[in-house]
Design a protein around this motif. Sequence first.
Motif, PDB file in Angstrom:
ATOM      1  N   TYR A  53     -15.010  28.795  62.030  1.00 57.65           N
ATOM      2  CA  TYR A  53     -16.081  28.377  61.760  1.00 57.65           C
ATOM      3  C   TYR A  53     -17.335  28.846  62.737  1.00 57.65           C
ATOM      4  CZ  TYR A  53     -19.645  24.834  61.927  1.00 57.65           C
ATOM      5  OH  TYR A  53     -21.151  24.286  61.958  1.00 57.65           O
ATOM      6  N   LEU A  54     -16.856  28.966  63.953  1.00 55.96           N
ATOM      7  CA  LEU A  54     -17.976  29.754  64.801  1.00 55.96           C
ATOM      8  C   LEU A  54     -18.242  31.000  64.447  1.00 55.96           C
ATOM      9  CD1 LEU A  54     -16.644  28.237  68.260  1.00 55.96           C
ATOM     10  CD2 LEU A  54     -18.692  27.577  66.829  1.00 55.96           C
ATOM     11  N   LEU A  55     -17.526  31.727  63.912  1.00 57.74           N
ATOM     12  CA  LEU A  55     -17.530  33.408  63.483  1.00 57.74           C
ATOM     13  C   LEU A  55     -18.276  33.505  62.307  1.00 57.74           C
ATOM     14  CD1 LEU A  55     -13.744  34.319  64.166  1.00 57.74           C
ATOM     15  CD2 LEU A  55     -16.080  35.684  65.258  1.00 57.74           C
ATOM     16  N   LYS A  56     -18.144  32.421  61.191  1.00 53.91           N
ATOM     17  CA  LYS A  56     -18.994  32.209  60.284  1.00 53.91           C
ATOM     18  C   LYS A  56     -20.506  31.849  60.532  1.00 53.91           C
ATOM     19  CE  LYS A  56     -15.617  31.351  56.514  1.00 53.91           C
ATOM     20  NZ  LYS A  56     -15.283  30.274  55.470  1.00 53.91           N
ATOM     21  N   ASN A  57     -20.574  30.852  61.365  1.00 57.10           N
ATOM     22  CA  ASN A  57     -22.076  30.081  61.441  1.00 57.10           C
ATOM     23  C   ASN A  57     -22.589  30.414  62.681  1.00 57.10           C
ATOM     24  OD1 ASN A  57     -21.433  28.548  58.853  1.00 57.10           O
ATOM     25  ND2 ASN A  57     -19.619  27.973  60.048  1.00 57.10           N
ATOM     26  N   THR A  58     -22.311  31.073  63.580  1.00 58.96           N
ATOM     27  CA  THR A  58     -23.035  31.496  65.040  1.00 58.96           C
ATOM     28  C   THR A  58     -22.849  32.722  65.131  1.00 58.96           C
ATOM     29  OG1 THR A  58     -21.125  31.443  66.530  1.00 58.96           O
ATOM     30  CG2 THR A  58     -22.260  29.291  65.964  1.00 58.96           C
ATOM     31  N   SER A  59     -23.804  33.478  66.099  1.00 58.62           N
ATOM     32  CA  SER A  59     -23.767  34.880  66.424  1.00 58.62           C
ATOM     33  C   SER A  59     -23.063  35.064  67.858  1.00 58.62           C
ATOM     34  CB  SER A  59     -25.272  35.131  66.328  1.00 58.62           C
ATOM     35  OG  SER A  59     -26.120  34.593  67.248  1.00 58.62           O
ATOM     36  N   TYR A  60     -22.459  33.842  68.263  1.00 63.00           N
ATOM     37  CA  TYR A  60     -21.691  33.820  69.521  1.00 63.00           C
ATOM     38  C   TYR A  60     -20.953  35.241  69.682  1.00 63.00           C
ATOM     39  CZ  TYR A  60     -23.210  28.905  70.207  1.00 63.00           C
ATOM     40  OH  TYR A  60     -23.656  27.696  70.087  1.00 63.00           O
ATOM     41  N   ALA A  61     -20.843  35.899  70.699  1.00 62.84           N
ATOM     42  CA  ALA A  61     -19.956  36.921  71.106  1.00 62.84           C
ATOM     43  C   ALA A  61     -18.460  36.535  71.012  1.00 62.84           C
ATOM     44  CB  ALA A  61     -19.954  37.487  72.277  1.00 62.84           C
ATOM     45  N   MET A 113      -7.698  37.417  70.271  1.00 59.55           N
ATOM     46  CA  MET A 113      -7.831  38.386  69.051  1.00 59.55           C
ATOM     47  C   MET A 113      -6.492  38.523  68.520  1.00 59.55           C
ATOM     48  SD  MET A 113     -10.886  40.887  70.228  1.00 59.55           S
ATOM     49  CE  MET A 113     -10.863  40.881  72.068  1.00 59.55           C
ATOM     50  N   ARG A 114      -5.283  39.008  69.179  1.00 61.83           N
ATOM     51  CA  ARG A 114      -4.096  38.901  68.702  1.00 61.83           C
ATOM     52  C   ARG A 114      -3.361  37.769  67.929  1.00 61.83           C
ATOM     53  NH1 ARG A 114      -1.442  41.837  73.817  1.00 61.83           N
ATOM     54  NH2 ARG A 114      -2.329  43.930  73.412  1.00 61.83           N
ATOM     55  N   GLN A 115      -3.963  36.756  68.568  1.00 61.12           N
ATOM     56  CA  GLN A 115      -3.308  35.461  67.833  1.00 61.12           C
ATOM     57  C   GLN A 115      -4.217  35.211  66.534  1.00 61.12           C
ATOM     58  OE1 GLN A 115      -3.329  31.647  69.780  1.00 61.12           O
ATOM     59  NE2 GLN A 115      -1.150  31.881  69.906  1.00 61.12           N
ATOM     60  N   PHE A 116      -5.304  35.494  66.653  1.00 62.98           N
ATOM     61  CA  PHE A 116      -6.281  35.431  65.135  1.00 62.98           C
ATOM     62  C   PHE A 116      -5.731  36.235  64.446  1.00 62.98           C
ATOM     63  CE2 PHE A 116      -9.770  35.768  62.512  1.00 62.98           C
ATOM     64  CZ  PHE A 116     -10.325  34.546  62.409  1.00 62.98           C
ATOM     65  N   LYS A 117      -5.644  37.619  64.557  1.00 64.74           N
ATOM     66  CA  LYS A 117      -5.101  38.530  63.531  1.00 64.74           C
ATOM     67  C   LYS A 117      -3.660  37.943  63.138  1.00 64.74           C
ATOM     68  CE  LYS A 117      -4.301  43.190  62.339  1.00 64.74           C
ATOM     69  NZ  LYS A 117      -4.943  44.523  62.344  1.00 64.74           N
ATOM     70  N   LYS A 118      -2.653  37.594  63.986  1.00 68.25           N
ATOM     71  CA  LYS A 118      -1.507  37.264  63.487  1.00 68.25           C
ATOM     72  C   LYS A 118      -1.507  35.919  62.538  1.00 68.25           C
ATOM     73  CE  LYS A 118       2.816  35.074  65.332  1.00 68.25           C
ATOM     74  NZ  LYS A 118       3.595  34.579  66.415  1.00 68.25           N
ATOM     75  N   PHE A 119      -2.340  35.188  62.747  1.00 70.64           N
ATOM     76  CA  PHE A 119      -2.403  34.002  61.830  1.00 70.64           C
ATOM     77  C   PHE A 119      -3.202  33.885  60.754  1.00 70.64           C
ATOM     78  CE2 PHE A 119      -0.152  31.918  65.420  1.00 70.64           C
ATOM     79  CZ  PHE A 119       0.341  31.004  64.847  1.00 70.64           C
ATOM     80  N   LEU A 127      -3.566  26.665  65.136  1.00 66.79           N
ATOM     81  CA  LEU A 127      -4.348  26.338  63.909  1.00 66.79           C
ATOM     82  C   LEU A 127      -5.611  25.751  63.953  1.00 66.79           C
ATOM     83  CD1 LEU A 127      -1.252  25.936  61.200  1.00 66.79           C
ATOM     84  CD2 LEU A 127      -2.828  28.090  61.859  1.00 66.79           C
ATOM     85  N   ASN A 128      -5.710  24.562  64.973  1.00 68.30           N
ATOM     86  CA  ASN A 128      -6.896  23.955  65.105  1.00 68.30           C
ATOM     87  C   ASN A 128      -7.947  24.776  65.936  1.00 68.30           C
ATOM     88  OD1 ASN A 128      -7.406  21.453  64.083  1.00 68.30           O
ATOM     89  ND2 ASN A 128      -6.216  20.104  65.644  1.00 68.30           N
ATOM     90  N   ARG A 129      -7.457  25.496  66.887  1.00 74.06           N
ATOM     91  CA  ARG A 129      -8.210  26.500  67.656  1.00 74.06           C
ATOM     92  C   ARG A 129      -8.856  27.565  66.699  1.00 74.06           C
ATOM     93  NH1 ARG A 129      -5.125  27.592  73.297  1.00 74.06           N
ATOM     94  NH2 ARG A 129      -5.775  25.429  74.308  1.00 74.06           N
ATOM     95  N   LEU A 130      -7.852  28.161  65.799  1.00 73.95           N
ATOM     96  CA  LEU A 130      -8.336  29.463  64.980  1.00 73.95           C
ATOM     97  C   LEU A 130      -9.315  28.690  64.276  1.00 73.95           C
ATOM     98  CD1 LEU A 130      -4.936  31.443  64.904  1.00 73.95           C
ATOM     99  CD2 LEU A 130      -7.148  31.620  66.585  1.00 73.95           C
ATOM    100  N   GLY A 186     -13.364  31.521  74.607  1.00 74.63           N
ATOM    101  CA  GLY A 186     -13.391  30.588  75.463  1.00 74.63           C
ATOM    102  C   GLY A 186     -13.614  29.309  75.229  1.00 74.63           C
ATOM    103  N   ILE A 187     -14.667  29.205  74.046  1.00 80.98           N
ATOM    104  CA  ILE A 187     -14.818  27.914  73.593  1.00 80.98           C
ATOM    105  C   ILE A 187     -13.746  27.166  73.024  1.00 80.98           C
ATOM    106  CG2 ILE A 187     -16.209  26.506  71.800  1.00 80.98           C
ATOM    107  CD1 ILE A 187     -18.496  28.721  72.198  1.00 80.98           C
ATOM    108  N   CYS A 188     -12.932  28.125  72.341  1.00 79.24           N
ATOM    109  CA  CYS A 188     -11.799  27.360  71.673  1.00 79.24           C
ATOM    110  C   CYS A 188     -10.666  27.357  72.680  1.00 79.24           C
ATOM    111  CB  CYS A 188     -11.416  28.507  70.701  1.00 79.24           C
ATOM    112  SG  CYS A 188     -12.649  28.462  69.214  1.00 79.24           S
ATOM    113  N   GLY A 189     -10.892  27.428  73.918  1.00 79.13           N
ATOM    114  CA  GLY A 189      -9.831  27.110  74.812  1.00 79.13           C
ATOM    115  C   GLY A 189      -8.758  28.492  75.435  1.00 79.13           C
ATOM    116  N   TYR A 190      -9.400  29.454  74.857  1.00 76.21           N
ATOM    117  CA  TYR A 190      -8.456  30.651  75.162  1.00 76.21           C
ATOM    118  C   TYR A 190      -9.190  31.446  76.795  1.00 76.21           C
ATOM    119  CZ  TYR A 190      -6.193  30.667  70.867  1.00 76.21           C
ATOM    120  OH  TYR A 190      -5.465  30.277  69.645  1.00 76.21           O
TER     121      TYR A 190
END
Length: 63
Positions: free
Chosen positions: A16-24, A41-47, A8-11, A30-34
């Motif tokens: 936050y990064l998805l909202k506030n940056t234009s990073y791919a 992407m699967r974990q993001f969609k699941k949670f 949950l911390n990583r996501l 990778g920044i979040c440790g994956y």
Amino acid sequence: PVINDIILNRLGYASYLLKNTSYAISHISGICGYENDVHFMRQFKKFVGITPSEYREKSDVGQ
């Protein structure tokens, strides 16, 4: 469990990064440790309930 807190911390940071940056999405993953973009992407969609791309699109609407 502790692992859920970590996920949950990583996501949360990824959201936050998805909202506030234009990073791919692959870079954010990778920044979040994956090491694997698909796993991120699967974990993001699941949670969160939607894909990282959909999340970013919805975040852009309000701006």
